[in-house]
Write a protein that holds these residues in place. Structure first.
Motif, PDB file in Angstrom:
ATOM      1  N   ASP A 202       0.871  -1.174   0.000  1.00 18.10           N
ATOM      2  CA  ASP A 202       0.000   0.000   0.000  1.00 18.10           C
ATOM      3  C   ASP A 202       0.904   1.219   0.000  1.00 18.10           C
ATOM      4  N   MET A 203       0.714   2.090  -1.006  1.00 18.02           N
ATOM      5  CA  MET A 203       1.524   3.299  -1.130  1.00 18.02           C
ATOM      6  C   MET A 203       0.616   4.520  -1.172  1.00 18.02           C
ATOM      7  N   LEU A 204       1.059   5.622  -0.595  1.00 20.15           N
ATOM      8  CA  LEU A 204       0.315   6.871  -0.707  1.00 20.15           C
ATOM      9  C   LEU A 204       0.409   7.375  -2.141  1.00 20.15           C
ATOM     10  N   ILE A 205      -0.712   7.758  -2.706  1.00 18.68           N
ATOM     11  CA  ILE A 205      -0.739   8.242  -4.081  1.00 18.68           C
ATOM     12  C   ILE A 205       0.033   9.553  -4.209  1.00 18.68           C
ATOM     13  N   ARG A 206      -0.033  10.398  -3.217  1.00 23.89           N
ATOM     14  CA  ARG A 206       0.570  11.735  -3.341  1.00 23.89           C
ATOM     15  C   ARG A 206       2.082  11.703  -3.501  1.00 23.89           C
ATOM     16  N   ASP A 207       2.770  10.703  -2.879  1.00 22.72           N
ATOM     17  CA  ASP A 207       4.230  10.709  -2.966  1.00 22.72           C
ATOM     18  C   ASP A 207       4.856   9.321  -3.109  1.00 22.72           C
ATOM     19  N   GLY A 208       4.034   8.272  -3.158  1.00 24.04           N
ATOM     20  CA  GLY A 208       4.556   6.918  -3.340  1.00 24.04           C
ATOM     21  C   GLY A 208       5.155   6.297  -2.099  1.00 24.04           C
ATOM     22  N   SER A 209       5.046   6.978  -0.954  1.00 19.21           N
ATOM     23  CA  SER A 209       5.634   6.402   0.258  1.00 19.21           C
ATOM     24  C   SER A 209       4.875   5.144   0.676  1.00 19.21           C
ATOM     25  N   LEU A 210       5.619   4.185   1.175  1.00 21.11           N
ATOM     26  CA  LEU A 210       5.077   2.889   1.562  1.00 21.11           C
ATOM     27  C   LEU A 210       4.373   3.014   2.910  1.00 21.11           C
ATOM     28  N   VAL A 211       3.102   2.604   2.942  1.00 20.15           N
ATOM     29  CA  VAL A 211       2.301   2.661   4.155  1.00 20.15           C
ATOM     30  C   VAL A 211       2.235   1.275   4.800  1.00 20.15           C
ATOM     31  N   HIS A 212       2.196   0.246   3.946  1.00 20.13           N
ATOM     32  CA  HIS A 212       2.047  -1.129   4.446  1.00 20.13           C
ATOM     33  C   HIS A 212       2.695  -2.085   3.451  1.00 20.13           C
ATOM     34  N   GLU A 213       3.362  -3.093   3.977  1.00 21.64           N
ATOM     35  CA  GLU A 213       3.932  -4.140   3.133  1.00 21.64           C
ATOM     36  C   GLU A 213       3.709  -5.478   3.817  1.00 21.64           C
ATOM     37  N   LYS A 214       3.186  -6.419   3.072  1.00 20.15           N
ATOM     38  CA  LYS A 214       2.988  -7.769   3.584  1.00 20.15           C
ATOM     39  C   LYS A 214       3.658  -8.722   2.608  1.00 20.15           C
ATOM     40  N   ARG A 215       4.385  -9.710   3.132  1.00 19.77           N
ATOM     41  CA  ARG A 215       5.086 -10.685   2.288  1.00 19.77           C
ATOM     42  C   ARG A 215       4.759 -12.087   2.769  1.00 19.77           C
ATOM     43  N   ARG A 216       4.776 -13.003   1.812  1.00 19.11           N
ATOM     44  CA  ARG A 216       4.697 -14.415   2.176  1.00 19.11           C
ATOM     45  C   ARG A 216       5.356 -15.229   1.075  1.00 19.11           C
ATOM     46  N   GLN A 217       5.990 -16.325   1.481  1.00 20.92           N
ATOM     47  CA  GLN A 217       6.672 -17.191   0.525  1.00 20.92           C
ATOM     48  C   GLN A 217       5.630 -17.824  -0.397  1.00 20.92           C
ATOM     49  N   ASP A 218       5.895 -17.818  -1.676  1.00 19.83           N
ATOM     50  CA  ASP A 218       4.946 -18.327  -2.666  1.00 19.83           C
ATOM     51  C   ASP A 218       5.726 -18.628  -3.942  1.00 19.83           C
ATOM     52  N   THR A 219       5.014 -18.984  -4.972  1.00 18.88           N
ATOM     53  CA  THR A 219       5.585 -19.197  -6.297  1.00 18.88           C
ATOM     54  C   THR A 219       4.882 -18.259  -7.257  1.00 18.88           C
ATOM     55  N   THR A 220       5.624 -17.591  -8.111  1.00 17.12           N
ATOM     56  CA  THR A 220       5.037 -16.669  -9.087  1.00 17.12           C
ATOM     57  C   THR A 220       4.236 -17.463 -10.114  1.00 17.12           C
ATOM     58  N   PRO A 221       2.931 -17.186 -10.236  1.00 16.12           N
ATOM     59  CA  PRO A 221       2.116 -17.934 -11.197  1.00 16.12           C
ATOM     60  C   PRO A 221       2.392 -17.507 -12.645  1.00 16.12           C
ATOM     61  N   ASP A 222       2.190 -18.441 -13.569  1.00 17.09           N
ATOM     62  CA  ASP A 222       2.401 -18.157 -14.992  1.00 17.09           C
ATOM     63  C   ASP A 222       1.463 -17.085 -15.523  1.00 17.09           C
ATOM     64  N   TRP A 223       0.274 -16.950 -14.934  1.00 20.66           N
ATOM     65  CA  TRP A 223      -0.726 -16.025 -15.457  1.00 20.66           C
ATOM     66  C   TRP A 223      -0.484 -14.572 -15.025  1.00 20.66           C
ATOM     67  N   SER A 224       0.444 -14.327 -14.092  1.00 18.78           N
ATOM     68  CA  SER A 224       0.707 -12.952 -13.662  1.00 18.78           C
ATOM     69  C   SER A 224       1.367 -12.169 -14.802  1.00 18.78           C
ATOM     70  N   LEU A 225       1.290 -10.860 -14.729  1.00 19.35           N
ATOM     71  CA  LEU A 225       1.899  -9.994 -15.745  1.00 19.35           C
ATOM     72  C   LEU A 225       3.251  -9.498 -15.257  1.00 19.35           C
ATOM     73  N   ASN A 226       4.284  -9.612 -16.102  1.00 13.25           N
ATOM     74  CA  ASN A 226       5.546  -8.984 -15.738  1.00 13.25           C
ATOM     75  C   ASN A 226       5.430  -7.481 -16.031  1.00 13.25           C
ATOM     76  N   GLY A 227       6.452  -6.724 -15.676  1.00 11.33           N
ATOM     77  CA  GLY A 227       6.397  -5.271 -15.833  1.00 11.33           C
ATOM     78  C   GLY A 227       6.132  -4.812 -17.255  1.00 11.33           C
ATOM     79  N   GLU A 228       6.789  -5.433 -18.227  1.00 12.97           N
ATOM     80  CA  GLU A 228       6.582  -5.047 -19.629  1.00 12.97           C
ATOM     81  C   GLU A 228       5.167  -5.373 -20.084  1.00 12.97           C
ATOM     82  N   GLU A 229       4.652  -6.532 -19.686  1.00 12.75           N
ATOM     83  CA  GLU A 229       3.279  -6.908 -20.047  1.00 12.75           C
ATOM     84  C   GLU A 229       2.268  -5.966 -19.392  1.00 12.75           C
ATOM     85  N   LEU A 230       2.533  -5.557 -18.155  1.00 13.09           N
ATOM     86  CA  LEU A 230       1.655  -4.602 -17.483  1.00 13.09           C
ATOM     87  C   LEU A 230       1.610  -3.292 -18.258  1.00 13.09           C
ATOM     88  N   ARG A 231       2.769  -2.780 -18.648  1.00 15.82           N
ATOM     89  CA  ARG A 231       2.814  -1.534 -19.435  1.00 15.82           C
ATOM     90  C   ARG A 231       2.068  -1.690 -20.760  1.00 15.82           C
TER      91      ARG A 231
END
Length: 157
Positions: free
Chosen positions: A74-103
């Motif tokens: 979760d980042m503040l829109i006004r300046d991009g500062s991080l408000v919250h970060e949650k992590r968990r061990q997982d495997t990147t799924p094939d259906w996710s978009l990489n950065g270039e695909e997102l653009r």
């Protein structure tokens, strides 16, 4: 002549108010979104599942790092500062978009009429749904196929 000025005053005031409302309508311009996604990348996000405006002042990014850890930022829109970060061990799924695909998906949505961004969601069935606003500030929903990122549907709400 004074009457004319008085009649124009509400139009000037309402124009200013509508501009203020558009700036805080829960959507982002392409430049604002690009900057915030770069910040998400700085925090390690390389593959994306969900990007959405939360509470009008935060951007929530759900995705994965290269090493498979799932991230929820979760980042503040006004300046991009991080408000919250949650992590968990997982495997990147094939259906996710990489950065270039997102653009590319966002560029294709803009080509289909989206002027301001509100939300992007990728599902396991191979669909990418993007919500935002068109040039008339009307809601627009755009669906793309995951393979090729071609637009398969545009709906104006």
């Amino acid at each position: 002549m004074k009457t004319m000025h008085m009649l124009m005053m509400p139009m000037v005031l309402s124009g200013g108010l509508s501009t203020a409302v558009m700036a805080d309508d829960g959507s982002l311009s392409p430049g604002e979104l690009k900057s915030l996604l770069a910040t998400a990348g700085d925090h390690g996000v390389t593959h994306y599942d969900d990007v959405a405006i939360d509470d009008g002042n935060r951007l929530e990014v759900e995705g994965w790092r290269d090493d498979g850890w799932q991230l929820d930022l979760d980042m503040l829109i006004r300046d991009g500062s991080l408000v919250h970060e949650k992590r968990r061990q997982d495997t990147t799924p094939d259906w996710s978009l990489n950065g270039e695909e997102l653009r590319q998906a966002l560029d294709n949505a803009r080509d289909a009429g989206m002027q301001r961004f509100a939300e992007l969601d990728v599902d396991e069935q191979g669909h990418v749904d993007i919500e935002g606003y068109d040039a008339q500030n009307e809601e627009i929903d755009i669906r793309l196929e995951r393979n090729g990122l071609t637009v398969t549907g545009v709906e104006h709400d």
